[in-house]
Design a protein around this motif. Structure first.
Motif, PDB file in Angstrom:
ATOM      1  N   VAL A  19      26.942  30.251 -63.344  1.00 22.97           N
ATOM      2  CA  VAL A  19      26.766  28.799 -63.353  1.00 22.97           C
ATOM      3  C   VAL A  19      28.095  28.119 -63.037  1.00 22.97           C
ATOM      4  O   VAL A  19      28.162  27.182 -62.244  1.00 22.97           O
ATOM      5  N   THR A  20      29.172  28.605 -63.663  1.00 22.32           N
ATOM      6  CA  THR A  20      30.504  28.047 -63.404  1.00 22.32           C
ATOM      7  C   THR A  20      30.860  28.152 -61.928  1.00 22.32           C
ATOM      8  O   THR A  20      31.336  27.196 -61.313  1.00 22.32           O
ATOM      9  N   ILE A  21      30.636  29.315 -61.345  1.00 17.67           N
ATOM     10  CA  ILE A  21      30.951  29.529 -59.930  1.00 17.67           C
ATOM     11  C   ILE A  21      30.109  28.618 -59.048  1.00 17.67           C
ATOM     12  O   ILE A  21      30.616  27.976 -58.118  1.00 17.67           O
ATOM     13  N   ASN A  22      28.806  28.528 -59.328  1.00 18.60           N
ATOM     14  CA  ASN A  22      27.922  27.691 -58.524  1.00 18.60           C
ATOM     15  C   ASN A  22      28.309  26.219 -58.611  1.00 18.60           C
ATOM     16  O   ASN A  22      28.274  25.486 -57.622  1.00 18.60           O
ATOM     17  N   GLU A  23      28.680  25.772 -59.819  1.00 20.53           N
ATOM     18  CA  GLU A  23      28.995  24.357 -60.013  1.00 20.53           C
ATOM     19  C   GLU A  23      30.299  23.957 -59.331  1.00 20.53           C
ATOM     20  O   GLU A  23      30.417  22.845 -58.805  1.00 20.53           O
ATOM     21  N   VAL A  24      31.287  24.829 -59.350  1.00 21.31           N
ATOM     22  CA  VAL A  24      32.577  24.461 -58.767  1.00 21.31           C
ATOM     23  C   VAL A  24      32.500  24.356 -57.245  1.00 21.31           C
ATOM     24  O   VAL A  24      33.358  23.726 -56.611  1.00 21.31           O
ATOM     25  N   ALA A  25      31.457  24.920 -56.649  1.00 19.95           N
ATOM     26  CA  ALA A  25      31.305  24.829 -55.194  1.00 19.95           C
ATOM     27  C   ALA A  25      31.248  23.386 -54.730  1.00 19.95           C
ATOM     28  O   ALA A  25      31.738  23.049 -53.644  1.00 19.95           O
ATOM     29  N   ALA A  26      30.675  22.510 -55.557  1.00 18.43           N
ATOM     30  CA  ALA A  26      30.571  21.095 -55.190  1.00 18.43           C
ATOM     31  C   ALA A  26      31.934  20.416 -55.162  1.00 18.43           C
ATOM     32  O   ALA A  26      32.090  19.356 -54.535  1.00 18.43           O
ATOM     33  N   GLN A  27      32.924  21.007 -55.838  1.00 16.43           N
ATOM     34  CA  GLN A  27      34.268  20.436 -55.879  1.00 16.43           C
ATOM     35  C   GLN A  27      35.193  21.095 -54.850  1.00 16.43           C
ATOM     36  O   GLN A  27      36.378  20.780 -54.796  1.00 16.43           O
ATOM     37  N   GLY A  28      34.659  22.003 -54.076  1.00 15.46           N
ATOM     38  CA  GLY A  28      35.488  22.833 -53.219  1.00 15.46           C
ATOM     39  C   GLY A  28      35.802  22.212 -51.877  1.00 15.46           C
ATOM     40  O   GLY A  28      35.230  21.207 -51.462  1.00 15.46           O
ATOM     41  N   ARG A  29      36.729  22.862 -51.188  1.00 14.87           N
ATOM     42  CA  ARG A  29      37.184  22.408 -49.890  1.00 14.87           C
ATOM     43  C   ARG A  29      37.266  23.592 -48.926  1.00 14.87           C
ATOM     44  O   ARG A  29      37.509  24.730 -49.331  1.00 14.87           O
ATOM     45  N   THR A  30      37.068  23.288 -47.659  1.00 12.92           N
ATOM     46  CA  THR A  30      37.371  24.223 -46.585  1.00 12.92           C
ATOM     47  C   THR A  30      38.282  23.483 -45.612  1.00 12.92           C
ATOM     48  O   THR A  30      37.909  22.419 -45.115  1.00 12.92           O
ATOM     49  N   GLY A  63      45.442  18.913 -63.925  1.00 11.26           N
ATOM     50  CA  GLY A  63      44.082  19.259 -64.326  1.00 11.26           C
ATOM     51  C   GLY A  63      43.169  19.276 -63.121  1.00 11.26           C
ATOM     52  O   GLY A  63      43.516  19.796 -62.071  1.00 11.26           O
ATOM     53  N   GLY A  64      42.004  18.652 -63.265  1.00  9.15           N
ATOM     54  CA  GLY A  64      41.055  18.669 -62.169  1.00  9.15           C
ATOM     55  C   GLY A  64      40.595  20.087 -61.889  1.00  9.15           C
ATOM     56  O   GLY A  64      40.961  21.038 -62.585  1.00  9.15           O
ATOM     57  N   GLU A  65      39.792  20.235 -60.876  1.00  7.93           N
ATOM     58  CA  GLU A  65      39.353  21.572 -60.479  1.00  7.93           C
ATOM     59  C   GLU A  65      38.976  21.571 -59.009  1.00  7.93           C
ATOM     60  O   GLU A  65      38.562  20.566 -58.456  1.00  7.93           O
ATOM     61  N   SER A  66      39.153  22.694 -58.388  1.00  3.80           N
ATOM     62  CA  SER A  66      38.773  22.834 -56.990  1.00  3.80           C
ATOM     63  C   SER A  66      38.627  24.317 -56.672  1.00  3.80           C
ATOM     64  O   SER A  66      38.868  25.187 -57.520  1.00  3.80           O
ATOM     65  N   THR A  67      38.242  24.584 -55.458  1.00  5.16           N
ATOM     66  CA  THR A  67      38.096  25.955 -55.000  1.00  5.16           C
ATOM     67  C   THR A  67      38.184  25.964 -53.486  1.00  5.16           C
ATOM     68  O   THR A  67      37.905  24.955 -52.833  1.00  5.16           O
ATOM     69  N   PHE A  68      38.622  27.062 -52.944  1.00  6.30           N
ATOM     70  CA  PHE A  68      38.563  27.273 -51.493  1.00  6.30           C
ATOM     71  C   PHE A  68      37.178  27.838 -51.202  1.00  6.30           C
ATOM     72  O   PHE A  68      36.831  28.911 -51.679  1.00  6.30           O
TER      73      PHE A  68
END
Length: 449
Positions: free
Chosen positions: A392-403, A327-332
């Motif tokens: 909103v979904t895209i903007n919110e997931v940015a806080a969970q993202g990684r580079t 589960g969880g969530e993340s993004t590049f």
């Protein structure tokens, strides 16, 4: 002593100029391009940092009618130009923007850095930021960032990757994220709830299989099977979502043969073996990988958030975060970071522009108004994004993202001739027997001089 330090800095900048000259063929497939303190200073001595820092540490910098030069790559020209135009219309300072062809950008930046002739404001693909911060090409802007009233709300991934020896050097300029796009019409036809996107990677595979069972020309999913940057952008978030890493902290050791990484590859390998993937996947090298989903025959696939505006109106598109096995969530988090060149003679004025680009006015009326991803977590919901829950979904997931942080991103991961592509292709399309050796090859590149 100061002379010796300046000499060392100049030699190191010349070194990166030489190394970036080898990147002339850098492609736009990484991170959605489809689309300390160190030795950083003012170029005239180490004490220059402290003086310039203090002058503008109280907020938004100086607006006194100065001319500010800025470079950006063509891939992010539209977003940069909108911000520059809006700033120039409302400020005494004026920004002169130069757009450089994307494939020429890194070599040109490297040459300019080596000569001490960077523009005042430098926009740069976030994955290459460490190659500049570690040689002192960017001014230390730690105190400037921390003085901003919204400092704690700046999307963290760009700032983190631009932090060297506990000092910050860049902030987000443009943001591109990897997310799931799914066809709600096909979800309904397959008996799936279009308002319930996958909550795990395994569920992603289940949904893809259910849609693929519709037959005819419909397929469960698609990916850039011969595109190293596509794999990085869309598969690494599944590893991060479960709390695991792809490299060590300093980006010198690959962990891409770990059991956790292999669990992610196994899901995709199963989809390949069960023929749930659309034709052309194995040969897709990147140029057209985002053009398949909009045709309406793919159920669900991870893609750059910037493609939302390219979705057709003849079917309803949903957006969801990328999930992990558990589960969880993340993004590049891709896109461009922006910082002040160490050789700038107008650092306070340059900061005035950069700080303004992060302000409510710029983030809402320029960035959000054009359906781009905002660079502040507190503005994820705004008067524009609230008209489209997908934004909103895209903007919110940015806080969970990684580079990812490494000095060798291109050579290890984005180069089609590099070691990452054989690892992932050998596993997904082959028997995976060389994964440990391939991972060692990646580490060797990460540790190369």
């Amino acid at each position: 002593m100061r002379h010796a330090t300046r000499t060392r800095r100049r030699l190191r900048l010349v070194s990166i100029a030489a190394s970036f000259a080898a990147l002339a063929m850098v492609a736009s497939s990484c991170g959605g391009d489809d689309d300390g303190n160190g030795d950083a200073g003012d170029g005239n001595g180490d004490e220059g940092d402290t003086a310039a820092e203090g002058d503008a540490a109280d907020g938004m910098g100086v607006d006194d009618g100065s001319t500010i030069t800025m470079w950006t790559r063509a891939a992010t020209e539209a977003q940069s130009q909108r911000l520059v135009d809006a700033y120039n219309e409302s400020h005494e300072n004026q920004v002169e923007l130069t757009v450089v062809p994307t494939d020429d950008y890194l070599p040109r930046l490297g040459t300019a850095a080596g000569a001490g002739e960077l523009p005042d404001v430098v926009g740069l693909d976030v994955v290459f930021v460490p190659q500049f911060t570690t040689v002192g090409a960017f001014l230390d802007i730690t105190d400037r960032i921390e003085a901003l009233p919204f400092a704690d709300s700046i999307a963290p991934s760009h700032v983190d990757v631009g932090t060297f020896e506990d000092r910050k050097h860049v902030v987000p300029h443009t943001m591109d994220l990897s997310v799931y796009f799914y066809n709600k019409d096909l979800y309904e036809q397959a008996g799936l709830d279009p308002e319930q996107p996958p909550a795990t990677l395994e569920e992603f595979a289940e949904h893809a299989r259910a849609i693929d069972d519709l037959g005819d020309d419909v397929h469960g999913t698609f990916f850039g099977g011969n595109c190293p940057g596509c794999y990085v952008f869309t598969w690494w978030p599944s590893i991060w979502a479960d709390g695991h890493e792809v490299m060590n902290d300093d980006g010198t050791e690959a962990m891409l043969d770990s059991p956790e990484a292999q669990a992610v590859y196994d899901v995709w390998k199963g989809l390949v073996e069960d023929d749930v993937i659309a034709p052309g996947t194995q040969d897709e090298a990147g140029p057209t990988w985002t053009g398949v989903f909009p045709e309406g025959d793919i159920g669900i696939m991870p893609m750059p958030s910037t493609t939302l505006g390219l979705m057709p109106e003849d079917f309803e598109t949903g957006v969801a975060p990328i999930r992990g096995i558990d589960g969880g969530e993340s993004t590049f988090v891709g896109g461009d970071s922006v910082g002040i060149a160490a050789n700038s003679e107008v650092p306070d004025q340059a900061w005035n522009f950069i700080a303004w680009t992060l302000s409510d006015e710029a983030q809402i009326e320029v960035v959000a108004a054009n359906d781009d991803v905002v660079a502040r977590t507190d503005l994820a919901t705004n008067k524009y994004s609230e008209q489209d829950e997908r934004l909103v979904t895209i903007n919110e997931v940015a806080a969970q993202g990684r580079t990812p942080y490494t000095l060798k991103f291109w050579e290890a991961f984005n180069d089609p001739q590099g070691p990452w592509l054989p690892l992932v292709r050998g596993y997904v399309f082959g028997d995976g027997s060389t994964i440990e050796a391939d991972n060692e090859a990646i580490t060797a590149v990460l540790q190369s001089g």
